[in-house]
Every structure is written in structure tokens, then in C-alpha cells.
Design an enzyme around this catalytic site. Sequence first.
Site: not given
Ligand code: ADP
Ligand code: ADP
Ligand code: MG
Length: 649
Positions: A116, A164-165, A208, A274, A296
Site C-alpha cells: 500500500k 481483508g481488513g 468506500h 478503491e 484481480r
Molecule cells: P474484496 O473482498 O472486495 O474482494 P479484499 O481485498 O478485502 O477485497 O479481499 C480479498 C479477497 O480475497 C476476498 O474476497 C477473500 O474472500 C479472498 N481471499 C483472501 N484471502 C484468501 C485466502 N487465503 N483464500 C481464499 N480467498 C481469499
Molecule cells: P484491505 O486491503 O484490508 O481491503 P483497505 O485499505 O482497502 O484495506 O481498507 C479497508 C476498509 O477500511 C475500507 O473499505 C474502509 O472501510 C476502511 N478504511 C480504509 N482507509 C480508511 C481511511 N483512511 N478512512 C476511513 N476508513 C478507511
Molecule cells: Mg480493500
Amino acid sequence: MFEKILIANRGEIACRVMETAREMGVKTVAVYSDADANAKHVELADQAVHIGGAAPADSYLKGDVIIAAALDTGAQGIHPGYGFLSENPEFVEAVEAAGLTFIGPSAKAIRAMGLKDAAKVLMEEANVPVVPGYHGDNQDGTFLAEQAEVIGYPVLIKAVAGGGGKGMRLVEKSADFSDALASAQGEATTAFGNPDVLIEKYVTSPRHIEVQVFGDGTNAVHLFERDCSLQRRHQKVIEEAPAPGMTDEMRFAMGDAAVRAAEAINYKGAGTIEFIVDGSNGLRADGFWFMEMNTRLQVEHPVTEAITGVDLVEWQLRVASGETLPKQQEELTITGHSFEARIYAEDVPKGFLPATGTLSHLEFPTQARIDSGVRAGDTISPWYDPMIAKLVVHGATRDIALKQLERALRWTDVGGTVTNVSFLALLAAQPNFVAGDVDTGLIERHINALAVQPSACTKARSVAALTALGLRPLDGSAPAETLVLWSPLTHSMSLIHNEERIDVDVRVNDTGNYSVYVGEAEHLVTFKGGSWWVDTVKVLARTAQNGDDLTVFWGNGYRFTVVDPLVREDEAGAGGNVIAAPMPGLVKAIFAEAGQEVSEGDRLAVLEAMKMEHSLLAPRDGVVADVLASAGAQVEDGTALIVLEEEEE
Ligand code: ADP
Ligand code: ADP
Ligand code: MG
């Protein structure tokens, strides 16, 4: 175009890719783990290759084994789906080194967006607005705390390698900073093997909003935005397109920034930029900032497909096989509104606790697009993501689509496991969401109203009782035989629903229906013409039963456990130290290890017996003293599997 491709994934996304490939005349190869030998994606594929054990590290993450499977079967390309190896640049390089095509971006593009912090630097250079904050190399705790002061609280600490948060902490004031930093770094190290973090301004009233992009390596287009603000624990729950309240000006600005971002890395294939948006004063063209790029296909891509009419997987295959962009920006338009709800096996009142189970019943409404990797009879295992299906609706307006969503959820019948379906249905009708007034904190603020466990009314309880007694087939036209079978004419039985024991008396009437007594209530119930009738009104209840697990679907799925009158409630184990096999069977999984603290009701093991899976739960709070069996073992009735430490006085 490819003759044949291999899909390096499982579940709904593997099925999704195969369906489009089939429509395009492209043959498909599935890969599968021990746990997935009979999975839907294996059935759908033209060929399937076993790649190893159930744990992802032993199968779906084994790049070399997957590439060998592609070479052996003559596949020319590999589609990674999402998760697993989809954002792994070394895998992309290995695929290409083997002379195969990776259906996705280049290793270089994935790397550029992989961390990031580096991605934010790159985006600043491409004039894409990024969230203000510190994303440099200095990881010294004191320095980072100073940066947080400069940025101004509240701030967000994020693992640079995060996803994944995970590895993310919101910090409200400086006194909390160092503890939050330590826990974010700890989580990041465990989850990603990289403790580095960045510090960001926490955007208040955050929304988001992400933009779907598509590139052919030279040019890119965007396919408009998706609003994914409905989240729990920073994970998406319901997504929609377009975003409520979006203006043309802001859409243009976001789309333009997203295309710039994609072209800056010569992006090829489907990707998502995003953004975090400040929703406190409505949407403004200068109120969005880059968070990260997912290189992806995204879980929520179907809402974009619904409003644009584009099949994104088709585009992926076409561009990967050498075509240029199938459409130019001006050829892309938005039609109507779409929502996606992610249906999970999870216990919402218990904090969205993931669940497992065998889907004794699975039926979806025909008016929605359902992307699912499971069928009735399949098992949601502890090995993978517990998603059951994605339910997608498309309507002319947001109001119409939202009504469709709620209705479709009310007709989603999942038996055999706890699910989030009733939570989703309540969410679909939540007034702020209905008004388009969304932000990432909405679910948490309203969690008490949304997470209520629906309680069946006495009519639904009556239907459950008759189903359990096997009285359901009674048709008004031919009561006699059933009557004979069920003499004497009064039955007493018990059900357990939401931990409450319900005693029911049923009297068979000579008019061909039943009088059912539940607590204070009395209902006249019958089943005729394929429907349940309660108090002479035809109702829309459906039922499904598997052993003692019974569900009445009627607006919600109400789960009951049928109390077997022949089996005396066996309390012997409760409070004891030994968790023993209640019947002969195969140990499918053990979720305990010596020294582990457990709470009453925690699932410690799964035993497969009589074609059913039985969860063995901790009878009380305690500490595991010993684990005497391992997964794969065949055990006898009464075999001790897990021993708890002696309870302290
Ligand atoms: P989004 O949920 O919008 O696709 P995220 O970056 O939050 O975006 O999540 C990563 C995605 O990859 C999720 O959909 C999750 O189900 C999948 N994922 C993450 N880790 C794994 C794993 N170890 N095995 C299978 N799927 C995974
Ligand atoms: P991940 O790779 O885990 O998906 P992200 O950077 O996409 O991480 O952030 C996941 C979520 O966290 C976002 O969808 C949003 O809800 C919250 N978030 C991330 N950055 C910020 C920010 N700067 N301010 C407020 N909320 C945030
Ligand atoms: Mg994200």
C-alpha cells in the site's frame, strides 16, 4: 482464443469463470484439494486434477503443482480467480516461464500495487489523490507517533502488506497510539510476514467507493463505480452500483483518476481502484482519495456486470488472448441499479462467527442471479471462506432493486447451517440504507437491530411440529390412511428453537386437518395442494429437515432441533472432562490443541458418522489437557477424543 484454460481456484469464482468459458467454447480444467473432491467446480469442469490436501498451503497455494497440472492437461492459460495466488507476482512469473498465459495483469503491475505504501507513492506521481498521511520507510515508533500528530487524529494505522481488513487499527487519540501500533504490527507480522505500516488520516463519515477498471496493457477504460460502504470488520457485506448520490462530475473525476492509475502501470485485465470518500457533506468531486488497487477480479464484480451488460470474465479471456479493449469509454453506459449480498455460513449475533455444516437444503429465488460454489448436500468446511452464495439483483431504479433484494433474501432457503440471511434481509430494509445514506459505520451503529435472531411465531412453530411428526403429507382429500398410521390421534412432541424448549400437542381432526396447541395458541393447520394452510389461510412456508435439524422458511429461516422422545437427554458429559465420540465414525477435524483455552459451546471436533457431520462441543469453559485423536482416524463409540483439564475448585 484459448482452447483450454485451468482455473486455479475453487468455490463460486471457479464456477463463475467456468460458466463464461463454456459459453465461449473454451474447455476448462479444475483443480481440487482433498476436501473438494466432489465439489461443484469439479463437476462443472471438463477435466479436474487433484492437487493436494485440504489446507490451502497444501493445494490451492501450490503454484508449481498447479502449473504442472496445466501442462499435463494441455491448458494454455491459468485464471487465478480471487484470493489464493491471484495477486502473487512470483506465481505469474512461474506461469509465464512455463510457456503459459496468466489471465490477469503482469507480475510488474501486481508488484507495483502490492504494497500500500509504494502504491500510494506511485499514485501521487500519477496525480491521483491519495489519503493524506505518512507512507515512507521510517518505521520507528516515536517517529510514527509524531507523524500521527502532524496528520491529526483520528488516524488509521495500516499494514502496508494488508488485505481483508487485517493489520488495521483506528486510533482516536495520541495516548492510544503506541498500543495500537504494536498490535497492528503484530497482526501484520502473523498474517503477512511484514510488520511495516503506514499512517493515514481517518476520513470521517467514510464511504468506500471503488472503480472497476479494465486495461489491455496500453489503454484502460473504467466501468463506473461500486459503493461497498456496508461493511463489518472492514469487510464488504452488501455492494451496489452505481453509488447512491453520485454526481456526474464526481463520477467523471473518479473514473478519470482510476484510468490514470491503471495506465500508469500498463494495466492488463480487470482491476479495482478503491477510494475512500468523505461523505459528511454529500459527494464532492474533490472529496475522494486512493486507498489501494486490487489487481484481480473482485468478489463484487457482478453488480458492475449487471449495470453495464459486460461479462468481465469474457473480457479477461479476450484481452489475455491478445485482443485490445472490447469497448471504448464512450460505448459504456449505466443501465439501472444493482445490489449484491454475500450469503455466509456465519452466526451474526455471535459477532459474525464463521460456521460450518452440511447444507441439507439450498434453494434460491429464480428472480436473482446466484453465484454459488455449493449445492444442496455440500459441506461448508472449516478449510475455506464460509461464503455460500452471492445474490445479485438488477432493477430499473435503486428503489426497485432494493425491494427485489429484500424479497429475494426472504426466499433464500438455506438449511443445515446458521447463516446471515435474516441479517441481510433486515439490512436491505434498514431506513438509512434505503435512503442511500450509507457509510462504513452503518452496520456497527445499528447492529443491535440488525443482528436479532428471528423468533418463529406460533404458526411457524406449528408447521415445524407437523413436519417433525411426519404429518405434512396429509392432504385434505385422503386423510384416512394417514389417520390410521398416526393413531392414537393425539401426539405430543418437543422442539428446541433459539435455545427455548417448545412443547407441542397435535390433535388429528376427522375433517382432515390438525389442531396444533403451542403454548397459549391453537392453530388449525393442514397441508394441501402443495402448500401449508394455517387457520384456513394459505401460507408461503417451506420446510426442510435433515435428521433432527429442521428449518421452516417463512420470511426467515427458523431453525429447530427436534427432540427425540426416545433418547433421554444425556447430561452425563456436561461438566465432565472427556469429549468422547457419541457413535462410531470418522474424525473429520480437530479444532483443539493441548493448552488451548475453550469456552462452553466451542466446536472442538467434527465427527462424520451415518453420512452426517456431528460437531463435538466443549461441555464447559476450560483448558484442553490432551488431544487423543487426529483428523482421519476411525473411532469407536465412546472413544475419548479430547480431555479437558480438571476443573479448579
Ligand atoms: P474484496 O473482498 O472486495 O474482494 P479484499 O481485498 O478485502 O477485497 O479481499 C480479498 C479477497 O480475497 C476476498 O474476497 C477473500 O474472500 C479472498 N481471499 C483472501 N484471502 C484468501 C485466502 N487465503 N483464500 C481464499 N480467498 C481469499
Ligand atoms: P484491505 O486491503 O484490508 O481491503 P483497505 O485499505 O482497502 O484495506 O481498507 C479497508 C476498509 O477500511 C475500507 O473499505 C474502509 O472501510 C476502511 N478504511 C480504509 N482507509 C480508511 C481511511 N483512511 N478512512 C476511513 N476508513 C478507511
Ligand atoms: Mg480493500
